[in-house]
Scaffold this active site. Sequence first.
Site, PDB file in Angstrom:
ATOM      1  N   HIS A   1       0.854  -1.248   0.042  1.00 55.41           N
ATOM      2  CA  HIS A   1      -0.222  -0.056   0.026  1.00 55.41           C
ATOM      3  C   HIS A   1       0.998   1.240  -0.044  1.00 55.41           C
ATOM      4  O   HIS A   1       1.940   1.097   0.181  1.00 55.41           O
ATOM      5  CB  HIS A   1      -0.805  -0.109   1.337  1.00 55.41           C
ATOM      6  CG  HIS A   1      -0.046   0.288   2.533  1.00 55.41           C
ATOM      7  ND1 HIS A   1       0.512  -0.941   2.919  1.00 55.41           N
ATOM      8  CD2 HIS A   1      -0.002   1.015   3.415  1.00 55.41           C
ATOM      9  CE1 HIS A   1       1.172  -0.364   4.194  1.00 55.41           C
ATOM     10  NE2 HIS A   1       0.871   0.871   4.247  1.00 55.41           N
TER      11      HIS A   1
ATOM     12  N   HIS B   1       4.684   0.447   0.038  1.00 62.25           N
ATOM     13  CA  HIS B   1       5.670  -0.324   1.110  1.00 62.25           C
ATOM     14  C   HIS B   1       4.599  -1.628   1.632  1.00 62.25           C
ATOM     15  O   HIS B   1       3.516  -1.581   1.471  1.00 62.25           O
ATOM     16  CB  HIS B   1       5.988   0.442   2.320  1.00 62.25           C
ATOM     17  CG  HIS B   1       5.099   1.351   2.928  1.00 62.25           C
ATOM     18  ND1 HIS B   1       4.303   2.272   2.473  1.00 62.25           N
ATOM     19  CD2 HIS B   1       4.419   1.057   4.069  1.00 62.25           C
ATOM     20  CE1 HIS B   1       3.389   2.705   3.056  1.00 62.25           C
ATOM     21  NE2 HIS B   1       3.655   2.266   4.043  1.00 62.25           N
TER      22      HIS B   1
HETATM   23 FE   LIG Z   1       1.806   2.147   5.760  1.00 63.91          FE
END
Ligand SMILES: [Fe+2]
Length: 282
Positions: free
Chosen positions: A102, A258
């Site tokens: 995300h 990430h």
């Molecule tokens: Fe995050």
Amino acid sequence: MTYQTIKATPIAGALGAEISGVSLSDELSDSVIAKIRNALLDHLVIFFRDQKLTPEQQIAFARRFGPLEEHDFVKGLPDHPEIIRVVREADETSLNFGGAWHSDVTHQECPALGSVLYALDVPPYGGDTLFSNQYLAYETLSPGMQQMLAGLTAIHTARGPFGPEGRSKTNWQSMQVEPSAKALEEMEHPVVRTHPETGRKGLFVNKTFTVRFKDMTEQESSPLLEYLFKHASHEGFTCRFRWTPGAVAFWDNRAVLHYALNDYSGHRREMHRVAISGDRPV
Ligand SMILES: [Fe+2]
């Protein structure tokens, strides 16, 4: 004031660099901050080892890059509402916070420019964070796909993690998460985003918040979105950071995804996160 020479050492071919020669608790000069900002734009995520930061010092450092924002659904520290505690206790078996690819808070009209995450307590192994370069994700698509995506708008919402029936109902028990109907709101963002500082184009969809394309159903959107989610995290676009106590990661939320790995059952992990306000994606 401390004037140091900072040095950036890449940790992977796609993105990520460790920065040495700077103590983030110091009152840093404008020129050092400018170098850190350039390193962030060049490497997309930068890491600092062996830092000692009070909440005030973490906030002061992050504020040099822009105003900070409070999380819509996670309550901050009592005296420092800008800082959220990302924690999972050793005896928790549920999902970890951030355990999917995300970018942060893309349900907002102006998602964060970046986040500064500081490790307080790290497991003896596991709990690494992966990052993925979304310029590369875009640039490696075919011209035909790039052209098609250029005309598409995506709908983002926080209902999956933070809605009344969202994942926070049964996860993240050690965190101060406050699910609410506000998470049902929908936000439109372009599927291809032009970075406001570098001018480079990047893919801007993520599995946590992007639910469909505008003017299409979720069923219609799903095949292409699933393809893009998978493509966006191709191994060749990523780096992996092994945390140590006092390590800091600072990522450009406009150009990276990430993923916090959930592989440290039986061990405690605690981080402090602040988010810097960003622009409306264009
Ligand atoms: Fe995050």
